[in-house]
Design a protein around this motif. Structure first.
Motif, PDB file in Angstrom:
ATOM      1  N   ALA A 163       2.351   5.544   9.526  1.00 28.99           N
ATOM      2  CA  ALA A 163       3.020   4.889  10.648  1.00 28.99           C
ATOM      3  C   ALA A 163       3.539   3.496  10.301  1.00 28.99           C
ATOM      4  CB  ALA A 163       2.079   4.808  11.845  1.00 28.99           C
ATOM      5  N   ILE A 164       2.977   2.875   9.272  1.00 27.74           N
ATOM      6  CA  ILE A 164       3.371   1.520   8.908  1.00 27.74           C
ATOM      7  C   ILE A 164       3.840   1.506   7.459  1.00 27.74           C
ATOM      8  CG2 ILE A 164       2.585  -0.853   8.601  1.00 27.74           C
ATOM      9  CD1 ILE A 164       0.537  -0.336  10.780  1.00 27.74           C
ATOM     10  N   ARG A 165       4.971   0.916   7.256  1.00 19.92           N
ATOM     11  CA  ARG A 165       5.489   0.754   5.902  1.00 19.92           C
ATOM     12  C   ARG A 165       5.223  -0.683   5.470  1.00 19.92           C
ATOM     13  NH1 ARG A 165      11.373   2.806   4.355  1.00 19.92           N
ATOM     14  NH2 ARG A 165      10.223   4.674   3.816  1.00 19.92           N
ATOM     15  N   VAL A 166       4.611  -0.839   4.311  1.00 15.68           N
ATOM     16  CA  VAL A 166       4.252  -2.154   3.796  1.00 15.68           C
ATOM     17  C   VAL A 166       5.098  -2.442   2.564  1.00 15.68           C
ATOM     18  CG1 VAL A 166       2.384  -3.576   2.865  1.00 15.68           C
ATOM     19  CG2 VAL A 166       1.904  -1.901   4.661  1.00 15.68           C
ATOM     20  N   VAL A 167       5.688  -3.621   2.526  1.00 17.11           N
ATOM     21  CA  VAL A 167       6.509  -4.031   1.394  1.00 17.11           C
ATOM     22  C   VAL A 167       5.732  -5.091   0.616  1.00 17.11           C
ATOM     23  CG1 VAL A 167       8.703  -5.075   0.697  1.00 17.11           C
ATOM     24  CG2 VAL A 167       8.603  -3.589   2.717  1.00 17.11           C
ATOM     25  N   VAL A 168       5.569  -4.849  -0.699  1.00 16.04           N
ATOM     26  CA  VAL A 168       4.871  -5.790  -1.561  1.00 16.04           C
ATOM     27  C   VAL A 168       5.720  -6.049  -2.802  1.00 16.04           C
ATOM     28  CG1 VAL A 168       2.571  -5.114  -0.769  1.00 16.04           C
ATOM     29  CG2 VAL A 168       3.574  -3.970  -2.731  1.00 16.04           C
ATOM     30  N   SER A 169       5.382  -7.103  -3.500  1.00 21.69           N
ATOM     31  CA  SER A 169       6.133  -7.443  -4.711  1.00 21.69           C
ATOM     32  C   SER A 169       5.715  -6.524  -5.867  1.00 21.69           C
ATOM     33  CB  SER A 169       5.882  -8.904  -5.088  1.00 21.69           C
ATOM     34  OG  SER A 169       4.553  -9.053  -5.520  1.00 21.69           O
ATOM     35  N   ARG A 170       6.566  -6.458  -6.869  1.00 19.35           N
ATOM     36  CA  ARG A 170       6.267  -5.678  -8.062  1.00 19.35           C
ATOM     37  C   ARG A 170       5.019  -6.229  -8.760  1.00 19.35           C
ATOM     38  NH1 ARG A 170      11.298  -4.538 -10.866  1.00 19.35           N
ATOM     39  NH2 ARG A 170      11.229  -2.918  -9.318  1.00 19.35           N
ATOM     40  N   GLU A 171       4.874  -7.569  -8.758  1.00 17.95           N
ATOM     41  CA  GLU A 171       3.712  -8.188  -9.379  1.00 17.95           C
ATOM     42  C   GLU A 171       2.416  -7.732  -8.703  1.00 17.95           C
ATOM     43  OE1 GLU A 171       6.341 -10.105  -8.245  1.00 17.95           O
ATOM     44  OE2 GLU A 171       7.288 -10.361 -10.198  1.00 17.95           O
ATOM     45  N   PHE A 172       2.440  -7.620  -7.376  1.00 18.94           N
ATOM     46  CA  PHE A 172       1.267  -7.136  -6.657  1.00 18.94           C
ATOM     47  C   PHE A 172       0.900  -5.732  -7.085  1.00 18.94           C
ATOM     48  CE2 PHE A 172      -0.754  -4.887  -3.144  1.00 18.94           C
ATOM     49  CZ  PHE A 172      -1.837  -5.722  -2.892  1.00 18.94           C
ATOM     50  N   LEU A 173       1.883  -4.848  -7.161  1.00 19.97           N
ATOM     51  CA  LEU A 173       1.621  -3.469  -7.570  1.00 19.97           C
ATOM     52  C   LEU A 173       1.050  -3.410  -8.978  1.00 19.97           C
ATOM     53  CD1 LEU A 173       4.682  -1.504  -6.162  1.00 19.97           C
ATOM     54  CD2 LEU A 173       2.306  -1.380  -5.411  1.00 19.97           C
ATOM     55  N   GLU A 174       1.608  -4.217  -9.872  1.00 19.43           N
ATOM     56  CA  GLU A 174       1.125  -4.230 -11.248  1.00 19.43           C
ATOM     57  C   GLU A 174      -0.297  -4.770 -11.342  1.00 19.43           C
ATOM     58  OE1 GLU A 174       4.160  -6.493 -13.204  1.00 19.43           O
ATOM     59  OE2 GLU A 174       5.564  -4.797 -13.201  1.00 19.43           O
ATOM     60  N   SER A 175      -0.628  -5.730 -10.477  1.00 20.89           N
ATOM     61  CA  SER A 175      -1.996  -6.276 -10.491  1.00 20.89           C
ATOM     62  C   SER A 175      -3.017  -5.278  -9.966  1.00 20.89           C
ATOM     63  CB  SER A 175      -2.058  -7.563  -9.661  1.00 20.89           C
ATOM     64  OG  SER A 175      -1.975  -7.271  -8.284  1.00 20.89           O
ATOM     65  N   MET A 176      -2.589  -4.284  -9.208  1.00 16.06           N
ATOM     66  CA  MET A 176      -3.486  -3.285  -8.646  1.00 16.06           C
ATOM     67  C   MET A 176      -3.789  -2.159  -9.650  1.00 16.06           C
ATOM     68  SD  MET A 176      -4.190  -4.531  -5.772  1.00 16.06           S
ATOM     69  CE  MET A 176      -5.093  -3.208  -4.999  1.00 16.06           C
ATOM     70  N   GLU A 177      -3.028  -2.069 -10.721  1.00 15.96           N
ATOM     71  CA  GLU A 177      -3.224  -0.973 -11.698  1.00 15.96           C
ATOM     72  C   GLU A 177      -4.324  -1.232 -12.661  1.00 15.96           C
ATOM     73  OE1 GLU A 177       0.665  -0.551 -13.379  1.00 15.96           O
ATOM     74  OE2 GLU A 177       1.373   0.562 -11.653  1.00 15.96           O
TER      75      GLU A 177
END
Length: 177
Positions: A163-177
């Protein structure tokens, strides 16, 4: 009949009773980091368990006296208590903790388990999961959503998947890996 949305945890029974008492303290100007925990302990003796029926995905999972219920998608509420330590915000399921009537001395010696994620080691606390939760009680019990009083039972929770779409930076996604 009304519809509301929540982003964290809802509570019924004792949880909502504590929220009502806590809002009264806030109005009187009482501010403290330990305010929620103090309110929790103080009101434990004043609240009476109620006969409750709980359905999860149209399956009756509980039909007995209940002190409190927490339903949600996140682990924490109420001053750092982990009422739903296994909850995952984006798995499309509600976690529910059902707290059966419990003696004060039984909970006081296990109080730390409310904060360290081991709440289900307390035998009076049951865990369920599902996409639809329905609660009925006699008499009615109070309900709160994300710390705000909502009303009384009966109530039904339905998961709105994606129901909710969240927009994050590429750096955030890379830090989660």
């Amino acid at each position: 009949r009304q519809s509301r949305y929540m982003a964290n945890v809802a509570g019924a029974g004792f949880d909502a009773h504590v929220v009502r008492k806590l809002s009264h303290l806030k109005k009187k100007g009482h501010r403290s980091r330990w305010r929620y925990t103090w309110c929790l302990v103080k009101n434990f003796f004043r609240y009476k368990s109620t006969g409750v029926k709980v359905w999860v995905d149209d399956r009756l999972v509980y039909n007995n006296l209940l002190l409190s219920a927490a339903i949600g998608i996140c682990k924490f509420n109420g001053g750092g208590i982990q009422q739903l330590p296994a909850a995952v915000a984006d798995d499309g399921m509600f976690d529910i903790s059902l707290v059966r009537p419990i003696h004060f001395w039984h909970i006081i010696f296990r109080f730390h388990k409310l904060f360290n994620g081991k709440i289900y080691e307390i035998r009076h606390i049951l865990r369920e999961r599902g996409g639809t939760i329905r609660i009925e009680s006699s008499p009615e019990i109070e309900v709160e959503l994300d710390g705000e009083l909502l009303g009384h039972t009966p109530l039904e929770f339905t998961m709105l998947r994606r129901a909710i779409r969240v927009v994050v930076s590429r750096e955030f996604l890379e830090s989660m890996e």
